[in-house]
Design an enzyme around this catalytic site. Structure first.
Site, short mmCIF file in Angstrom:
data_model
loop_
_atom_site.label_atom_id
_atom_site.label_comp_id
_atom_site.label_asym_id
_atom_site.label_seq_id
_atom_site.Cartn_x
_atom_site.Cartn_y
_atom_site.Cartn_z
CD GLU A 183 -2.89 -0.93 -0.16
OE1 GLU A 183 -2.96 0.17 -0.75
OE2 GLU A 183 -3.49 -1.93 -0.58
CB CYS A 223 -14.23 1.74 -14.50
SG CYS A 223 -15.25 3.22 -14.47
CB CYS A 237 -18.10 -2.45 -17.41
SG CYS A 237 -18.61 -1.88 -15.77
CB CYS A 282 -22.74 2.44 -15.91
SG CYS A 282 -21.61 3.85 -15.81
#
Length: 308
Positions: free
Chosen positions: A51, A207, A217, A223
């Site tokens: 991270e 995306c 998608c 969407c």
DNA sequence: TAATCGTGGTG
DNA sequence: TCACCAAGATT
């Protein structure tokens, strides 16, 4: 109530967005990348290291550095036992080297205050250097399977499109986005953790910012942005960062020289990286102030030797 | 809130 | 070619 807050509130009231969970998580099960920090053997420390490295840095560039980092420092205490300059050196060219310093600081805090184990509590994670709202939630979610809203640039873009019908989210994260993200987190911890990883992966692979692949998608049919005809972004342009000629470029050159040298580097050597003396001095002073460079007597410099 | 902080791949 | 973009945090 701001316009964007209304967007989120209206969106949540008008529809039941829990029907997004199954298709997104199922898509993730089928298409998730096999990344080393997602494997069980990575552990919480591996998740935390990844991270830090992934903050503003692409996966492809992180991979090799991550592998060597965990091989050299398999536990937080291993890193904490070394000078901070070794972390800066091993960071290589990932960029934003203050992250290396902060990761070293986080490892030290974990070794001293948490018995060598990455803490599980969100608040304890947040108290570590270099850990902000996103990273605390990500570690708690990915490493410990907890239920948190994990809102990174990928998730923000997915929500901006799928829920709010916009091409891009606002420049700075808004309270409305946080509220929406919280509302969309699945109820149980295990699904919530998968949802977090899945929405991030969807933003990273499908995306995407520049050329979204809506044909692949799993939620394209519902969407809001697609339904609105994929309108172009309105409002202030997203601030583009210049680099050439900035202090950041000078700092980068200075630090690159120091990373390559095991011995202290004379001022005269550093002077060669940039022609303009005022900016050069300012950049070097900044590095020292940040703790990334240690000045020695006689006008020599090296990576920091501190362990604290 | 907005500026600052690296680096390199890419459309 | 050159903006744009990449799992943010800090002040």
């Amino acid at each position: 109530m701001t316009a964007t807050t209304e967007d989120a509130a209206n969106a949540a009231q008008d529809h039941d967005y829990t029907d997004l969970h199954a298709p997104v998580v199922d898509w993730f099960d089928a298409h998730a990348r096999d990344l080393p920090w997602r494997r069980p053997e990575a552990g919480a420390w591996g998740v935390m290291v990844s991270e830090f490295m992934l903050q503003q840095t692409p996966v492809a560039r992180v991979l090799p550095v991550y592998e060597q980092w965990l091989k050299r420092w398999p536990r937080p205490a291993d890193l904490a036992a070394e000078p901070s300059g070794e972390a800066v050196r091993a960071w290589g060219r990932l960029g934003y080297p203050r992250r290396a310093l902060r990761l070293h600081g986080a490892a030290s805090a974990i070794a001293e205050r948490h018995g060598g184990d990455v803490p599980k509590e969100h608040a304890q994670l947040l108290a570590l250097p270099g850990v902000g709202e996103y990273t605390a939630a990500a570690v708690a979610s990915f490493a410990y399977g907890q239920r948190h809203a994990v809102l990174d640039t990928n998730v923000r873009r997915v929500f901006a499109r799928a829920v709010n019908g916009r091409q891009y989210p606002p420049n700075a994260t808004t309270a409305a986005e946080r509220k929406l993200a919280r509302m969309l987190v699945p109820a149980d911890d295990a699904t919530a953790a998968r949802w977090a990883a899945a929405t991030m992966e969807l933003g990273a692979l499908v995306c995407t910012a520049r050329t979204p692949v809506c044909g692949r998608c799993p939620i394209a049919d519902r969407c809001a942005w697609q339904r609105a005809g994929a309108p172009e972004h309105e409002g202030p342009p997203r601030r583009t960062q210049t680099y050439a000629g900035t202090d950041r470029q000078v700092r980068g050159r200075l630090l690159a020289v120091l990373r390559e040298s095991d011995a202290p580097v004379p001022q005269a050597v550093l002077d060669r990286v940039w022609h303009e003396p005022v900016q050069r001095a300012r950049a070097l002073d900044g590095l020292v102030a940040d703790g990334l460079v240690e000045p020695l007597a006689g006008g020599e410099y090296r990576l920091p030797q501190s362990r604290g």
